[in-house]
Scaffold this active site. Sequence first.
Site, PDB file in Angstrom:
ATOM      1  N   LYS A  22       0.833  -1.217   0.000  1.00 20.05           N
ATOM      2  CA  LYS A  22       0.000   0.000   0.000  1.00 20.05           C
ATOM      3  C   LYS A  22       0.859   1.255   0.000  1.00 20.05           C
ATOM      4  O   LYS A  22       0.645   2.175  -0.794  1.00 20.05           O
ATOM      5  CB  LYS A  22      -0.904   0.007   1.241  1.00 20.05           C
ATOM      6  CG  LYS A  22      -1.425   1.390   1.628  1.00 20.05           C
ATOM      7  CD  LYS A  22      -2.369   1.354   2.783  1.00 20.05           C
ATOM      8  CE  LYS A  22      -1.910   1.863   4.118  1.00 20.05           C
ATOM      9  NZ  LYS A  22      -1.426   3.214   4.280  1.00 20.05           N
ATOM     10  N   ASN A  23       1.854   1.295   0.903  1.00 19.25           N
ATOM     11  CA  ASN A  23       2.619   2.538   1.064  1.00 19.25           C
ATOM     12  C   ASN A  23       3.609   2.775  -0.069  1.00 19.25           C
ATOM     13  O   ASN A  23       4.231   3.836  -0.136  1.00 19.25           O
ATOM     14  CB  ASN A  23       3.315   2.553   2.430  1.00 19.25           C
ATOM     15  CG  ASN A  23       2.305   2.747   3.552  1.00 19.25           C
ATOM     16  OD1 ASN A  23       1.241   3.332   3.345  1.00 19.25           O
ATOM     17  ND2 ASN A  23       2.609   2.239   4.733  1.00 19.25           N
ATOM     18  N   CYS A 117      -5.202  12.854  12.311  1.00 18.69           N
ATOM     19  CA  CYS A 117      -6.033  11.654  12.281  1.00 18.69           C
ATOM     20  C   CYS A 117      -5.871  10.937  13.609  1.00 18.69           C
ATOM     21  O   CYS A 117      -5.236  11.457  14.528  1.00 18.69           O
ATOM     22  CB  CYS A 117      -5.679  10.754  11.105  1.00 18.69           C
ATOM     23  SG  CYS A 117      -4.115   9.933  11.266  1.00 18.69           S
ATOM     24  N   ARG A 122      -0.032  14.759  12.134  1.00 18.56           N
ATOM     25  CA  ARG A 122       0.323  14.599  10.719  1.00 18.56           C
ATOM     26  C   ARG A 122       0.570  15.936   9.983  1.00 18.56           C
ATOM     27  O   ARG A 122      -0.079  16.246   8.979  1.00 18.56           O
ATOM     28  CB  ARG A 122      -0.751  13.789   9.970  1.00 18.56           C
ATOM     29  CG  ARG A 122      -1.352  12.629  10.738  1.00 18.56           C
ATOM     30  CD  ARG A 122      -0.669  11.328  10.696  1.00 18.56           C
ATOM     31  NE  ARG A 122      -0.075  10.798   9.553  1.00 18.56           N
ATOM     32  CZ  ARG A 122      -0.422   9.665   8.953  1.00 18.56           C
ATOM     33  NH1 ARG A 122      -1.460   8.992   9.374  1.00 18.56           N
ATOM     34  NH2 ARG A 122       0.274   9.199   7.946  1.00 18.56           N
ATOM     35  N   ASP A 306       4.572   1.362  11.773  1.00 23.84           N
ATOM     36  CA  ASP A 306       3.412   0.618  11.259  1.00 23.84           C
ATOM     37  C   ASP A 306       3.367  -0.822  11.761  1.00 23.84           C
ATOM     38  O   ASP A 306       2.421  -1.553  11.469  1.00 23.84           O
ATOM     39  CB  ASP A 306       3.417   0.617   9.718  1.00 23.84           C
ATOM     40  CG  ASP A 306       3.173   1.990   9.133  1.00 23.84           C
ATOM     41  OD1 ASP A 306       2.854   2.918   9.894  1.00 23.84           O
ATOM     42  OD2 ASP A 306       3.300   2.143   7.902  1.00 23.84           O
ATOM     43  N   ARG A 398      -8.482  -0.727   4.293  1.00 20.18           N
ATOM     44  CA  ARG A 398      -7.576   0.302   3.741  1.00 20.18           C
ATOM     45  C   ARG A 398      -6.228  -0.297   3.379  1.00 20.18           C
ATOM     46  O   ARG A 398      -5.580   0.166   2.438  1.00 20.18           O
ATOM     47  CB  ARG A 398      -7.306   1.398   4.792  1.00 20.18           C
ATOM     48  CG  ARG A 398      -8.391   2.416   4.971  1.00 20.18           C
ATOM     49  CD  ARG A 398      -7.845   3.567   5.822  1.00 20.18           C
ATOM     50  NE  ARG A 398      -6.587   4.038   5.275  1.00 20.18           N
ATOM     51  CZ  ARG A 398      -5.570   4.511   5.997  1.00 20.18           C
ATOM     52  NH1 ARG A 398      -5.660   4.592   7.300  1.00 20.18           N
ATOM     53  NH2 ARG A 398      -4.453   4.904   5.415  1.00 20.18           N
TER      54      ARG A 398
HETATM   55  C1  UD1 Z   1       9.468   8.103   9.458  1.00 17.80           C
HETATM   56  C2  UD1 Z   1       8.291   7.222   9.504  1.00 17.80           C
HETATM   57  O1  UD1 Z   1       8.279   6.238  10.212  1.00 17.80           O
HETATM   58  N1  UD1 Z   1       7.250   7.554   8.718  1.00 17.80           N
HETATM   59  C3  UD1 Z   1       5.993   6.850   8.738  1.00 17.80           C
HETATM   60  C4  UD1 Z   1       4.873   7.829   8.479  1.00 17.80           C
HETATM   61  O2  UD1 Z   1       5.013   8.380   7.186  1.00 17.80           O
HETATM   62  P1  UD1 Z   1       4.317   9.787   6.881  1.00 17.80           P
HETATM   63  O3  UD1 Z   1       4.815  10.183   5.569  1.00 17.80           O
HETATM   64  O4  UD1 Z   1       2.854   9.728   7.139  1.00 17.80           O
HETATM   65  O5  UD1 Z   1       4.899  10.639   8.026  1.00 17.80           O
HETATM   66  P2  UD1 Z   1       6.348  11.263   8.064  1.00 17.80           P
HETATM   67  O6  UD1 Z   1       7.374  10.228   7.780  1.00 17.80           O
HETATM   68  O7  UD1 Z   1       6.309  12.458   7.218  1.00 17.80           O
HETATM   69  O8  UD1 Z   1       6.423  11.674   9.576  1.00 17.80           O
HETATM   70  C5  UD1 Z   1       7.558  11.446  10.379  1.00 17.80           C
HETATM   71  C6  UD1 Z   1       7.545  12.424  11.512  1.00 17.80           C
HETATM   72  O9  UD1 Z   1       7.788  13.738  11.015  1.00 17.80           O
HETATM   73  C7  UD1 Z   1       6.788  14.629  11.419  1.00 17.80           C
HETATM   74  N2  UD1 Z   1       6.546  15.574  10.300  1.00 17.80           N
HETATM   75  C8  UD1 Z   1       6.304  15.065   9.073  1.00 17.80           C
HETATM   76  C9  UD1 Z   1       6.080  15.894   7.992  1.00 17.80           C
HETATM   77  C10 UD1 Z   1       6.110  17.286   8.209  1.00 17.80           C
HETATM   78  O10 UD1 Z   1       5.940  18.082   7.293  1.00 17.80           O
HETATM   79  N3  UD1 Z   1       6.362  17.742   9.466  1.00 17.80           N
HETATM   80  C11 UD1 Z   1       6.587  16.915  10.523  1.00 17.80           C
HETATM   81  O11 UD1 Z   1       6.804  17.365  11.637  1.00 17.80           O
HETATM   82  C12 UD1 Z   1       5.562  13.748  11.716  1.00 17.80           C
HETATM   83  O12 UD1 Z   1       4.707  14.360  12.622  1.00 17.80           O
HETATM   84  C13 UD1 Z   1       6.221  12.513  12.276  1.00 17.80           C
HETATM   85  O13 UD1 Z   1       6.507  12.670  13.632  1.00 17.80           O
HETATM   86  O14 UD1 Z   1       3.623   7.167   8.587  1.00 17.80           O
HETATM   87  C14 UD1 Z   1       3.415   6.154   7.641  1.00 17.80           C
HETATM   88  C15 UD1 Z   1       2.058   5.572   7.957  1.00 17.80           C
HETATM   89  O15 UD1 Z   1       2.024   5.112   9.250  1.00 17.80           O
HETATM   90  C16 UD1 Z   1       4.543   5.141   7.726  1.00 17.80           C
HETATM   91  O16 UD1 Z   1       4.400   4.214   6.705  1.00 17.80           O
HETATM   92  C17 UD1 Z   1       5.925   5.781   7.668  1.00 17.80           C
HETATM   93  O17 UD1 Z   1       6.931   4.810   7.892  1.00 17.80           O
HETATM   94  C1  PEP Z   2      -1.211   4.922   9.064  1.00 15.92           C
HETATM   95  C2  PEP Z   2      -1.007   4.370   7.889  1.00 15.92           C
HETATM   96  O1  PEP Z   2      -1.337   4.939   6.721  1.00 15.92           O
HETATM   97  P1  PEP Z   2      -1.662   6.477   6.428  1.00 15.92           P
HETATM   98  O2  PEP Z   2      -0.359   7.185   6.427  1.00 15.92           O
HETATM   99  O3  PEP Z   2      -2.270   6.448   5.058  1.00 15.92           O
HETATM  100  O4  PEP Z   2      -2.594   6.977   7.482  1.00 15.92           O
HETATM  101  C3  PEP Z   2      -0.349   3.033   7.781  1.00 15.92           C
HETATM  102  O5  PEP Z   2      -0.037   2.605   6.667  1.00 15.92           O
HETATM  103  O6  PEP Z   2      -0.152   2.379   8.834  1.00 15.92           O
END
Ligand code: UD1
Ligand code: PEP
Length: 419
Positions: A22-23, A117, A122, A306, A398
């Site tokens: 998915k990711n 969420c 996020r 995750d 999802r």
């Molecule tokens: C590093 C990490 O493990 N990332 C996870 C994150 O990705 P996802 O892309 O959703 O989140 P990020 O990797 O961007 O977030 C990592 C960290 O950075 C912070 N942040 C992020 C973007 C930003 O603009 N500002 C900021 O402060 C977030 O709050 C978080 O604490 O969730 C996904 C869904 O669960 C997982 O598949 C990813 O492995």
């Molecule tokens: C939280 C997840 O997905 P999303 O970043 O789309 O919320 C996930 O894959 O565990």
Amino acid sequence: MDRIRIRGGRALSGTIPISGAKNAALPLMATALLTDGPLTLTNAPDLADVTTMAGLLAQHGLSVTRDMAARTITLSGGATNLEAPYDLVRKMRASVLVLGPLVARFGQARVSLPGGCAIGTRPVDLHLKALEQMGATIDITAGYIEARAPGGLKAARIIFPQVSVGATENILMAATLAQGTSEIVNAAREPEITDLCACLMRMGARIDGLGTDRLVVEGVPVLGSAVHPIIPDRIEAGTYACAAAITGGQVLLGGARLDHLGAVVRILRDAGVDVAEADGGLKVSRLNGLRGTDVVTEPFPGFATDMQAQFMALMCVAEGAAMITETIFENRFMHVPELARMGARINFHGASAIVRGVPRLAGAPVMATDLRASVSLVLAGLAAEGETIVNRVYHLDRGYEHVEAKLAAVGADIERLPG
Ligand SMILES: CC(=O)N[C@H]1[C@@H](OP(=O)(O)OP(=O)(O)OC[C@H]2O[C@@H](n3ccc(=O)[nH]c3=O)[C@H](O)[C@@H]2O)O[C@H](CO)[C@@H](O)[C@@H]1O
Ligand SMILES: C=C(OP(=O)(O)O)C(=O)O
């Protein structure tokens, strides 16, 4: 609303085929905005999030063809509508990944802010700051990100202050069409990012440093068509490894890759689970007792956030205590009270939870508010005495393809109850 009923206590045995990730699939689909295509993704999983992303891209004006039997998605045509509406972005945070490609290719975009969420706030500030460094003007108006770069994006040296998977993906995609050579420092190194680089390169992008925390992207004027296979889902594989372990079973995870699991394999082994490469995937078994094992979530190759909820379910029936620390999301313990309803002994304070193992969990009606929390309850149900009903199955849909069918095929007593 559908529910899942599990009668626990059966050791799993057999092969579980691992679906496309998915990711990986969601950012790969967003790359279609960078080209007229066609872009064909193979090994595409049948997931609600993939359907949501297909819907979002279709409303941008792309032609989307999905062949479920062949497991392919083909995307083509340029975007005619540059707005990503709140209703779709709110449903799935990965929708924000259309921002970089739209601004890079069309010089503007209007994308709803995703908001928080169930697992945390996020934020997307890192995405926006990096686009500003690349020459875009960003305004936040009425809950929408309005980005403009009329003359196109310019290459920049982006140094991320913290590792962000989403920001790395957005900026990587944007940099492929920017003028000049960009450098992304402190880039995320998740296998899904390497897969994204591989697909972009098939489309004609020039990227160096794959798999490292420093990506160098030489912008090109246009990207073309490509056929790209989506990598297997390492989180689905890790989840079913925990399913085998929690039931004291033995399964082959078809197509799963050891090198994609990072610290998850080491931690599972520390906890008493055997994980070995085998012909066609990974063999996972647990013949002896589980040991309480501490874990801290980190970016790849650290232990994936995750996988935190699933590992916690496993630790609920381990001998001794385990301290589980969540460093990525501030609110990713929504499974704790539900696991407690099944007899788990867990205390949490701030970012850490202490799990004290019990000999057996007890089935109960449960529900969770996010994807991985929901699947952790399925795992607990597989090991629990009696019947567990997991509500709000739409969270599972999802990210887990046919979860009940895959588990039933290896001996679990599990079925979906239509709502
Ligand atoms: C590093 C990490 O493990 N990332 C996870 C994150 O990705 P996802 O892309 O959703 O989140 P990020 O990797 O961007 O977030 C990592 C960290 O950075 C912070 N942040 C992020 C973007 C930003 O603009 N500002 C900021 O402060 C977030 O709050 C978080 O604490 O969730 C996904 C869904 O669960 C997982 O598949 C990813 O492995
Ligand atoms: C939280 C997840 O997905 P999303 O970043 O789309 O919320 C996930 O894959 O565990």
